[in-house]
Every structure is written in C-alpha cells, then in structure tokens.
Motif scaffolding. Structure first.
Motif, mmCIF file in Angstrom:
data_model
loop_
_atom_site.group_PDB
_atom_site.id
_atom_site.type_symbol
_atom_site.label_atom_id
_atom_site.label_comp_id
_atom_site.label_asym_id
_atom_site.label_seq_id
_atom_site.Cartn_x
_atom_site.Cartn_y
_atom_site.Cartn_z
ATOM 1 N N GLN A 1 49.078 34.638 31.925
ATOM 2 C CA GLN A 1 48.834 33.466 32.777
ATOM 3 C C GLN A 1 48.586 32.212 31.935
ATOM 4 O O GLN A 1 49.262 31.199 32.073
ATOM 5 C CB GLN A 1 47.586 33.705 33.646
ATOM 6 C CG GLN A 1 47.783 34.657 34.804
ATOM 7 C CD GLN A 1 48.346 33.942 36.025
ATOM 8 O OE1 GLN A 1 48.154 32.743 36.164
ATOM 9 N NE2 GLN A 1 49.062 34.676 36.871
ATOM 10 N N LEU A 2 47.605 32.345 31.046
ATOM 11 C CA LEU A 2 47.240 31.230 30.182
ATOM 12 C C LEU A 2 48.433 30.756 29.371
ATOM 13 O O LEU A 2 48.671 29.558 29.199
ATOM 14 C CB LEU A 2 46.119 31.652 29.227
ATOM 15 C CG LEU A 2 44.757 31.931 29.873
ATOM 16 C CD1 LEU A 2 43.787 32.503 28.854
ATOM 17 C CD2 LEU A 2 44.204 30.649 30.485
ATOM 18 N N CYS A 3 49.155 31.741 28.899
ATOM 19 C CA CYS A 3 50.306 31.474 28.047
ATOM 20 C C CYS A 3 51.374 30.682 28.807
ATOM 21 O O CYS A 3 51.886 29.672 28.312
ATOM 22 C CB CYS A 3 50.846 32.823 27.606
ATOM 23 S SG CYS A 3 51.841 32.797 26.139
ATOM 24 N N GLU A 4 51.667 31.130 30.001
ATOM 25 C CA GLU A 4 52.691 30.449 30.797
ATOM 26 C C GLU A 4 52.234 29.062 31.226
ATOM 27 O O GLU A 4 53.022 28.120 31.269
ATOM 28 C CB GLU A 4 53.053 31.307 32.018
ATOM 29 C CG GLU A 4 53.993 32.462 31.649
ATOM 30 C CD GLU A 4 54.075 33.535 32.720
ATOM 31 O OE1 GLU A 4 53.242 33.508 33.660
ATOM 32 O OE2 GLU A 4 54.966 34.407 32.627
ATOM 33 N N PRO B 1 44.111 32.747 21.561
ATOM 34 C CA PRO B 1 45.344 31.943 21.508
ATOM 35 C C PRO B 1 45.280 30.874 20.427
ATOM 36 O O PRO B 1 45.186 29.706 20.724
ATOM 37 C CB PRO B 1 45.388 31.326 22.887
ATOM 38 C CG PRO B 1 43.945 31.250 23.320
ATOM 39 C CD PRO B 1 43.132 32.153 22.459
ATOM 40 N N ARG B 2 45.342 31.302 19.180
ATOM 41 C CA ARG B 2 45.371 30.307 18.101
ATOM 42 C C ARG B 2 46.823 29.898 17.815
ATOM 43 O O ARG B 2 47.144 29.368 16.772
ATOM 44 C CB ARG B 2 44.680 30.835 16.853
ATOM 45 C CG ARG B 2 45.093 32.222 16.417
ATOM 46 C CD ARG B 2 44.533 32.597 15.054
ATOM 47 N NE ARG B 2 44.544 34.022 14.816
ATOM 48 C CZ ARG B 2 45.554 34.871 15.057
ATOM 49 N NH1 ARG B 2 46.673 34.424 15.605
ATOM 50 N NH2 ARG B 2 45.460 36.148 14.785
ATOM 51 N N ASN B 3 47.690 30.188 18.787
ATOM 52 C CA ASN B 3 49.076 29.746 18.662
ATOM 53 C C ASN B 3 49.294 28.593 19.636
ATOM 54 O O ASN B 3 49.092 28.754 20.828
ATOM 55 C CB ASN B 3 50.027 30.886 19.034
ATOM 56 C CG ASN B 3 49.530 32.229 18.515
ATOM 57 O OD1 ASN B 3 49.488 32.443 17.320
ATOM 58 N ND2 ASN B 3 49.119 33.104 19.430
ATOM 59 N N ASN B 4 49.698 27.493 19.129
ATOM 60 C CA ASN B 4 49.835 26.336 20.004
ATOM 61 C C ASN B 4 51.266 26.026 20.427
ATOM 62 O O ASN B 4 51.539 25.805 21.596
ATOM 63 C CB ASN B 4 49.235 25.102 19.322
ATOM 64 C CG ASN B 4 47.734 25.226 19.169
ATOM 65 O OD1 ASN B 4 47.082 25.833 20.025
ATOM 66 N ND2 ASN B 4 47.196 24.692 18.106
ATOM 67 N N ASN B 5 52.156 26.017 19.459
ATOM 68 C CA ASN B 5 53.501 25.552 19.779
ATOM 69 C C ASN B 5 54.282 26.534 20.643
ATOM 70 O O ASN B 5 53.968 27.715 20.729
ATOM 71 C CB ASN B 5 54.267 25.240 18.498
ATOM 72 C CG ASN B 5 54.513 26.494 17.681
ATOM 73 O OD1 ASN B 5 55.411 27.260 18.026
ATOM 74 N ND2 ASN B 5 53.740 26.713 16.653
ATOM 75 N N ALA B 6 55.306 25.985 21.268
ATOM 76 C CA ALA B 6 56.081 26.742 22.265
ATOM 77 C C ALA B 6 56.707 28.007 21.679
ATOM 78 O O ALA B 6 56.761 29.041 22.344
ATOM 79 C CB ALA B 6 57.167 25.856 22.858
#
Lengths: 127, 127
Positions: A116-119, B75-80
DNA sequence: GTTTACGTTTACGTTAACGTAAATATTGGC
DNA sequence: GCCAATATTTACGTTAACGTAAACGTAAAC
C-alpha cells in the motif's frame, strides 16, 4: 494392467529437482524403485511420495518430518494403542500447521501494508 | 523517555532459543544491540526483529530470506526504480506464501481424512 | 564405430544454522 | 573475600540435504 513406470530423469524434470536429489531420497529410504538391470524404475506410488516430500519441503519440513507425515497415511497400525499414538501425532502436526498458517497470514498482512505504502509513494511521485 | 532494554538471556528465555542463537544473529547482522561495557543491550526494535526472524523460520525461511522480508518493512528506498523493485519482491514473496498456504491446506485435509479413519477404527474396535 | 545421451556407483565437498567447549570477566549475595 | 550466576570471546564440531567430480556401462543415432 501393467503399471506405468518412470525413469529418474523423467521424474527429475517433472519436479524440477536433480537426479542426485532423487537418488538421495532412495538412499534415505524415501522411495524404493524397482530395478531393470541397474536402472531404476519408479512406480506411480514412488512418484506420489516424491510429490509429497516436495510439498513438505515447501513448508519447511525436514525429510524426516516428511517421512513421518507420509507414514501417517498408510495405516499399518492395527491395535488401539498404535491408533492412539497416531492420533496424538496427527494432533501435534495439525497444531504446527495451524501455527504456520497464522504466521503466513500475519506476514501477508504486513506485506500488504508495505505494498500500500509503496504504491501510494509511487502515485505521489508521478503527481 | 529512556527506551526499555533487554539482556541476552532474557530474550533467549522469552523466545525459547539459546544465547548462542542470538549471538549468531548478531554476527550475521540481524540484530545490533548496544553495549554497556561488553554486555549486550537489546532494544525493543531488536526484540521485534528476533520475533520476525523466528516467525520466518517457522514457515521454513532461511535467515537470508528472513532478512529480505524484514528489510522490506523499512522503506529507505525513495526513487521509483527502487520502489518498483520492492513491489516485485513483494509480489514474489506473496506468491510463495500463497503456495505455502495451499500446501498446508492440502496437508491438513489429508490428515483430517486419516484422523477420520483412525477414529472410526477405534470406535469399531470397542464395539 | 564412435559420438551423444542417459544411466550407474563411489566418494569427497559444501553451506546453513547453530552446538559445544574452554578460558576469561563481572557482579550481586553471604 | 569468595562463590555462584551470568556475561564475554574464540574456535572447532555437527547435521541435513544435497552438489560435484570421477570413472564407468549401454544403447540409440549418425
């Protein structure tokens, strides 16, 4: 009605394992193929056993545990005592399986949140 | 608000593992307790990580897989690109988990059949 | 008749996940 | 001050489940 047979590489291919793996299972007594000369001939029953073994492995069971479960299927225990023992093992295994299901559901829920967060992060990024 | 801490044997007891196991997890970088002198001080976050590790292990995951799943949570990944990669891994893991659930349900059904037969045999025996 | 493909046995190698033992602090209780 | 409990590091040992290599048999294919 001559039963169908399988050779080793046939089964290896079908199940996505190496022939070494199947020979190893034979060494351990998990399958008992007949022989035609030196070559192994696997029965449909052998094939099913391999299938059950691999199913067990997918949920993290050791080969010994796989054997234990498979052995529960054929009731060569007649007397009440043996049956009670079997029931005991059935209950124990069932409890473990239910725990595993719970663990899986918990993990699935967690991963769904992350998704969810990711999307959402992706959607926000494109806006 | 000083965070609560745990020492090693406390956690070992709570989770039913040895201290060796927890030290091994530290060696592997799965937990990173602070030190007070030489003694390890575990944070609530460390405790949660251990809990997640053990949950993963119960469903047959390797420690490396446990790490992979745990790492998905923060979520230490930011970019798409990273987010897409994460979504990919989420889907893969989800598929595995669903397969495992199926396997468990299949096995539960099989064992339920055996249980039926077993109880019936016992009932017949007493008649 | 010799590659090619598949089968065999024997046996040593490998990796993960700790177990186990030894030798050494530190610390609270009596 | 000493004992028992608990902590530490270092390091070798163990088990499961195969991997991998060597050395060989056999049978169809070209």
């Amino acid at each position: 009605m001559a039963e169908r047979t399988y050779n080793i590489s046939e089964l290896a291919r079908e199940f996505g394992v190496t022939t070494r793996t199947i020979r190893f299972y034979e060494e351990k007594g998990l399958v008992s193929p007949r022989r035609e000369g030196r070559k192994r001939l696997f029965s449909p029953a052998d094939r099913v056993r391999i299938k059950l073994i691999l199913r067990g492995k997918r949920i993290g069971m050791s080969l010994d545990e796989c054997v234990e479960v498979i052995d529960m299927y054929d009731p060569r225990n007649n007397n009440a005592e043996q049956l009670q023992a079997l029931l005991q093992r059935l209950r124990a295994r069932r409890a473990k399986l239910l725990q595993q299901k719970q663990d899986i559901d918990d993990m699935l829920a967690g991963l769904a949140d992350v998704q969810q967060l990711c999307e959402k992060a992706l959607a926000d990024a494109t806006t």
